[in-house]
Design a protein around this motif. Sequence first.
Motif, PDB file in Angstrom:
ATOM      1  N   MET A   1       0.845  -1.189   0.000  1.00 54.50           N
ATOM      2  CA  MET A   1       0.000   0.000   0.000  1.00 54.50           C
ATOM      3  C   MET A   1       0.884   1.244   0.000  1.00 54.50           C
ATOM      4  O   MET A   1       1.881   1.312   0.713  1.00 54.50           O
ATOM      5  N   LEU A   2       0.498   2.207  -0.810  1.00 46.47           N
ATOM      6  CA  LEU A   2       1.227   3.468  -0.913  1.00 46.47           C
ATOM      7  C   LEU A   2       0.249   4.609  -0.685  1.00 46.47           C
ATOM      8  O   LEU A   2      -0.794   4.685  -1.343  1.00 46.47           O
ATOM      9  N   THR A   3       0.579   5.479   0.252  1.00 45.42           N
ATOM     10  CA  THR A   3      -0.253   6.638   0.586  1.00 45.42           C
ATOM     11  C   THR A   3       0.551   7.909   0.360  1.00 45.42           C
ATOM     12  O   THR A   3       1.709   7.999   0.770  1.00 45.42           O
ATOM     13  N   ILE A   4      -0.072   8.890  -0.294  1.00 45.40           N
ATOM     14  CA  ILE A   4       0.610  10.154  -0.577  1.00 45.40           C
ATOM     15  C   ILE A   4       0.258  11.192   0.485  1.00 45.40           C
ATOM     16  O   ILE A   4      -0.892  11.341   0.882  1.00 45.40           O
ATOM     17  N   ARG A   5       1.263  11.886   0.942  1.00 43.05           N
ATOM     18  CA  ARG A   5       1.086  13.035   1.848  1.00 43.05           C
ATOM     19  C   ARG A   5       1.573  14.264   1.097  1.00 43.05           C
ATOM     20  O   ARG A   5       2.764  14.410   0.797  1.00 43.05           O
ATOM     21  N   LYS A   6       0.658  15.145   0.727  1.00 39.00           N
ATOM     22  CA  LYS A   6       0.987  16.295  -0.092  1.00 39.00           C
ATOM     23  C   LYS A   6       1.735  17.358   0.713  1.00 39.00           C
ATOM     24  O   LYS A   6       1.521  17.537   1.909  1.00 39.00           O
ATOM     25  N   SER A   7       2.584  18.087   0.011  1.00 38.02           N
ATOM     26  CA  SER A   7       3.389  19.134   0.644  1.00 38.02           C
ATOM     27  C   SER A   7       2.522  20.140   1.394  1.00 38.02           C
ATOM     28  O   SER A   7       2.831  20.527   2.531  1.00 38.02           O
ATOM     29  N   GLN A   8       1.420  20.556   0.769  1.00 40.02           N
ATOM     30  CA  GLN A   8       0.598  21.607   1.363  1.00 40.02           C
ATOM     31  C   GLN A   8      -0.180  21.129   2.586  1.00 40.02           C
ATOM     32  O   GLN A   8      -0.758  21.947   3.318  1.00 40.02           O
ATOM     33  N   ASP A   9      -0.210  19.824   2.813  1.00 36.51           N
ATOM     34  CA  ASP A   9      -0.907  19.286   3.979  1.00 36.51           C
ATOM     35  C   ASP A   9      -0.020  19.215   5.221  1.00 36.51           C
ATOM     36  O   ASP A   9      -0.497  18.851   6.304  1.00 36.51           O
ATOM     37  N   ARG A  10       1.262  19.537   5.078  1.00 43.07           N
ATOM     38  CA  ARG A  10       2.158  19.535   6.234  1.00 43.07           C
ATOM     39  C   ARG A  10       1.833  20.688   7.176  1.00 43.07           C
ATOM     40  O   ARG A  10       1.208  21.676   6.792  1.00 43.07           O
ATOM     41  N   GLY A  11       2.285  20.548   8.430  1.00 39.65           N
ATOM     42  CA  GLY A  11       2.199  21.672   9.335  1.00 39.65           C
ATOM     43  C   GLY A  11       3.163  22.768   8.910  1.00 39.65           C
ATOM     44  O   GLY A  11       4.187  22.499   8.274  1.00 39.65           O
ATOM     45  N   HIS A  12       2.845  24.019   9.263  1.00 39.56           N
ATOM     46  CA  HIS A  12       3.687  25.143   8.846  1.00 39.56           C
ATOM     47  C   HIS A  12       3.770  26.164   9.963  1.00 39.56           C
ATOM     48  O   HIS A  12       2.772  26.475  10.609  1.00 39.56           O
ATOM     49  N   ALA A  13       4.996  26.656  10.191  1.00 40.11           N
ATOM     50  CA  ALA A  13       5.213  27.720  11.174  1.00 40.11           C
ATOM     51  C   ALA A  13       6.198  28.721  10.583  1.00 40.11           C
ATOM     52  O   ALA A  13       7.282  28.340  10.131  1.00 40.11           O
ATOM     53  N   ASP A  14       5.801  29.984  10.557  1.00 36.82           N
ATOM     54  CA  ASP A  14       6.674  31.055  10.077  1.00 36.82           C
ATOM     55  C   ASP A  14       6.951  31.991  11.240  1.00 36.82           C
ATOM     56  O   ASP A  14       6.078  32.756  11.662  1.00 36.82           O
ATOM     57  N   HIS A  15       8.188  31.922  11.763  1.00 36.12           N
ATOM     58  CA  HIS A  15       8.580  32.737  12.907  1.00 36.12           C
ATOM     59  C   HIS A  15       9.372  33.980  12.482  1.00 36.12           C
ATOM     60  O   HIS A  15       9.960  34.643  13.336  1.00 36.12           O
TER      61      HIS A  15
ATOM     62  N   LEU B   1       4.164   7.177   1.785  1.00 37.03           N
ATOM     63  CA  LEU B   1       4.263   6.263   2.914  1.00 37.03           C
ATOM     64  C   LEU B   1       3.926   4.873   2.401  1.00 37.03           C
ATOM     65  O   LEU B   1       2.851   4.662   1.814  1.00 37.03           O
ATOM     66  N   LEU B   2       4.837   3.922   2.605  1.00 35.03           N
ATOM     67  CA  LEU B   2       4.661   2.583   2.051  1.00 35.03           C
ATOM     68  C   LEU B   2       4.672   1.534   3.146  1.00 35.03           C
ATOM     69  O   LEU B   2       5.483   1.596   4.079  1.00 35.03           O
ATOM     70  N   GLU B   3       3.786   0.560   3.037  1.00 31.27           N
ATOM     71  CA  GLU B   3       3.807  -0.634   3.879  1.00 31.27           C
ATOM     72  C   GLU B   3       3.272  -1.796   3.058  1.00 31.27           C
ATOM     73  O   GLU B   3       2.428  -1.631   2.186  1.00 31.27           O
ATOM     74  N   GLY B   4       3.821  -3.000   3.332  1.00 28.99           N
ATOM     75  CA  GLY B   4       3.432  -4.182   2.584  1.00 28.99           C
ATOM     76  C   GLY B   4       3.965  -4.205   1.168  1.00 28.99           C
ATOM     77  O   GLY B   4       3.479  -4.964   0.328  1.00 28.99           O
TER      78      GLY B   4
ATOM     79  N   THR C   1       3.523   6.487  -9.132  1.00 24.86           N
ATOM     80  CA  THR C   1       2.709   7.572  -8.582  1.00 24.86           C
ATOM     81  C   THR C   1       3.524   8.860  -8.570  1.00 24.86           C
ATOM     82  O   THR C   1       4.622   8.886  -8.014  1.00 24.86           O
ATOM     83  N   PRO C   2       3.014   9.944  -9.163  1.00 27.74           N
ATOM     84  CA  PRO C   2       3.808  11.181  -9.249  1.00 27.74           C
ATOM     85  C   PRO C   2       3.843  11.951  -7.933  1.00 27.74           C
ATOM     86  O   PRO C   2       2.833  12.066  -7.230  1.00 27.74           O
ATOM     87  N   LEU C   3       5.027  12.488  -7.620  1.00 26.91           N
ATOM     88  CA  LEU C   3       5.220  13.369  -6.478  1.00 26.91           C
ATOM     89  C   LEU C   3       5.807  14.688  -6.968  1.00 26.91           C
ATOM     90  O   LEU C   3       6.566  14.716  -7.937  1.00 26.91           O
ATOM     91  N   GLU C   4       5.471  15.769  -6.252  1.00 28.47           N
ATOM     92  CA  GLU C   4       6.080  17.073  -6.462  1.00 28.47           C
ATOM     93  C   GLU C   4       6.874  17.440  -5.207  1.00 28.47           C
ATOM     94  O   GLU C   4       6.702  16.838  -4.147  1.00 28.47           O
TER      95      GLU C   4
END
Length: 233
Positions: A1-15, A209-212, A200-203
Amino acid sequence: MLTIRKSQDRGHADHGWLNSYHSFSFAGYYDPRHMGWGNLRVINEDRIAPGTGFGTHGHRDMEIISYVLSGELAHQDSMGNVKGIPPGDVQRMSAGTGVMHSEFNHAQGQATHFLQIWIEPDVRGMEPSYEQVSVPEADKRGRLRLVASPTGGPGVVRIHADASLHAGLFDGAECATLALDPRRKAYVHLVRGALQVNGTPLEGGDAALLEGEAQIRLDGGRDAEVLVFDLAP
């Protein structure tokens, strides 16, 4: 199984002095669905403004890897290490029973862009230690180059964890495969560019995330830089 986590879905902090993206829950960013993957606990993509940095602070019982992309990171710690970490270098700090350190960008007019990676150790309460290696760009061109593993070796930092880390650069027809144990987990973090992972394309900033899975295949790169983790379940 392969699951994509998009860049824009990450947490973000600008200090202001620090612009940071968090792949997993960290500091003020909390998401119970993204607390880590296997024994990989943190991937922070940090940009430190010129003349600023992280003041002296402490860590315990964590394998910490710094992977510098541009600029230079100035490191100083309570073990007596005073180091500059340029692009292409991989730094490993085993916090163990406790270490204090600071990280600064002393360059004028240039941000320091780097990845801070935390992996949970196999054993707690170790003596703190430090290691730094230089990995030439040619070693990563069109292939996955081992840069961190439990055994270490020439040009490979030793981490005290059941995990390994490969780095690669891919463009055009360049491709590579990595065999996996389907009982384990793997994590592919695309630092920049574009790349296909098992079709599967990534930017840039995306992760897979891969398992199995029994194999990772990387191809279809466009100015791509990628990190691939083989991780404990």
